[in-house]
Scaffold this active site. Structure first.
Site, PDB file in Angstrom:
ATOM      1  N   ASP A  87       0.832  -1.205   0.000  1.00  0.00           N
ATOM      2  CA  ASP A  87       0.000   0.000   0.000  1.00  0.00           C
ATOM      3  C   ASP A  87       0.864   1.252   0.000  1.00  0.00           C
ATOM      4  O   ASP A  87       2.061   1.226   0.311  1.00  0.00           O
ATOM      5  CB  ASP A  87      -0.960   0.016   1.187  1.00  0.00           C
ATOM      6  CG  ASP A  87      -0.247   0.000   2.531  1.00  0.00           C
ATOM      7  OD1 ASP A  87       0.718  -0.771   2.680  1.00  0.00           O
ATOM      8  OD2 ASP A  87      -0.650   0.759   3.439  1.00  0.00           O
ATOM      9  N   GLU A 127       0.043  -1.264   5.693  1.00  0.00           N
ATOM     10  CA  GLU A 127       1.118  -0.845   6.598  1.00  0.00           C
ATOM     11  C   GLU A 127       0.972   0.628   6.935  1.00  0.00           C
ATOM     12  O   GLU A 127       1.200   1.040   8.079  1.00  0.00           O
ATOM     13  CB  GLU A 127       2.485  -1.109   5.951  1.00  0.00           C
ATOM     14  CG  GLU A 127       3.680  -0.839   6.849  1.00  0.00           C
ATOM     15  CD  GLU A 127       4.185   0.608   6.821  1.00  0.00           C
ATOM     16  OE1 GLU A 127       5.026   0.968   7.672  1.00  0.00           O
ATOM     17  OE2 GLU A 127       3.744   1.386   5.937  1.00  0.00           O
TER      18      GLU A 127
END
Length: 379
Positions: free
Chosen positions: A72, A134
């Site tokens: 991400d 994350e």
């Protein structure tokens, strides 16, 4: 390098902002790995909207190395980019694109090394771990770590490829964030003593948090960090409805970044104790329904590995970077270390100073150094 750049261009083309699904990127990686006979396993989130990916090169067993990165990235909303953020642009030895630095550059280097590594007679397996979310609190890696433990293999090392300009980072601070919500009692401002002013009571707790920050600044100190002590700060606040109404509600958000020798539970308990034992009784004298609530937003542990550990020495020998490096920003390294008792370092291409900014980039030189490092580690 041509393979690495092409893979990075492919990865950047997927808008994997944390609010979006990462499944298209995961499918791309699965297909790529399958071309070289590498099987992979998805670990989806509960909604089936996102997934971690776990793959192994070589004979499955103990003693392997994990190459770990998150898929991400942060949003580009409101940022003034001079290039298209989801189309990799090469200029003056730099590769521009959202996530190029944080941290699709590392993932591209890992994937580009797969054809060569898969042909080797490896002395230990090589595991590839890709996580989701994350950026919003190290969320996805937790079920991934649970799955690794369930599978029963016992890796011997982990490299988290966050951007460190290929320096070997041996520690980072832990992080926690909380939302604190005050519920008081509205009144007309001309009758303010009859109300319970949520903003003013929240401000008292903010002052306590500030005092705690001043105490933390006294130490313990670690000069290897850019800020050598633990910190705490209130960074968002919201409350009130009109200038002539005593506010019923107020909430604020605070976070702390703690070194490994500071217990974050002790920090939070001091704040909650003051709220529960000092402020709340004062509020309830006027309004029995008053409340103070805490909600944890994110948490990740501090990470530290000893300078003399063989993993640190090997990585420093291969990168040629022998300086002591500790960073304030958080990574998934502490979770691998804490939950799998796994020796871990943080080392990857790109500079953290370029992450999350418009015109994020990674240098071609850094990618080349990462390519060489990964190939040398995976033997």
């Amino acid at each position: 390098m041509s393979d690495t750049k092409q893979i990075l261009a492919d990865l950047v083309s997927f808008d994997t902002t944390s609010r979006n699904s990462n499944l298209e990127l995961v499918s791309y990686v699965e297909t790529y790995l399958a071309r070289f006979g590498v099987a992979s396993r998805r670990i989806p989130d509960l909604a089936g909207h996102k997934a971690n990916l776990w793959a192994t090169i070589g004979e499955y067993g103990d003693g392997g190395i994990i190459l770990s990165g998150h898929t991400d990235c942060v949003p580009v909303d409101g940022q003034a980019w001079s290039t298209e953020p989801y189309a990799l642009t090469e200029k003056d030895g730099r590769l521009y694109g959202r996530g190029a630095c944080d941290m699709k550059g590392f993932l591209a280097s890992v994937l580009a090394a797969v054809p060569e590594i898969s042909r080797r007679k490896l002395s230990r397996p090589v595991h590839i771990a890709m996580s989701y979310d994350e950026e919003t609190g190290c969320i996805g890696v937790r079920p991934l770590i649970t799955e690794i433990a369930r599978l029963g293999c016992r890796p011997s090392a982990c490299i988290v490829g966050e951007p460190t300009s290929m320096g070997v980072v041996t520690a980072h601070k832990g992080g926690r964030a909380y939302r604190c919500s005050f519920e008081g009692l509205e009144a007309h401002s001309s009758l303010s003593p009859r109300g319970v002013n949520a903003i003013q009571f929240a401000a008292r707790l903010v002052a306590i948090i500030d005092e705690l920050g001043e105490t933390l600044a006294l130490g313990p100190h670690d000069p290897d960090f850019d800020v050598g002590h633990s910190t705490i700060s209130t960074n968002m606040i919201e409350g009130g409805s009109a200038i002539n109404i005593v506010p019923r509600a107020c909430s604020f958000e605070f976070e702390f970044r703690n070194t490994a020798d500071i217990d974050p539970d002790v920090l939070f308990d001091r704040i909650q104790q003051h709220a529960d034992e000092v402020l709340l009784p004062l509020m309830r004298r006027k309004h029995p329904g008053a409340s103070i609530r805490f909600e944890q937003i994110y948490e990740y542990p501090a990470f530290e590995i000893q300078d003399g550990h063989p993993l640190v020495k090997q990585a420093r020998d291969l990168t040629g970077c022998n300086s002591r490096q500790k960073v304030a920003f958080g990574t998934e390294a502490g979770l691998f270390q804490r939950d799998l008792a796994l020796p871990t370092i943080v080392c990857g291409p790109g500079s953290i100073a370029l992450a999350h900014r418009p015109d994020e980039y990674v240098t071609i030189a850094d990618l080349g150094a990462c390519d060489a490092f990964i190939r040398a580690m995976c033997v």
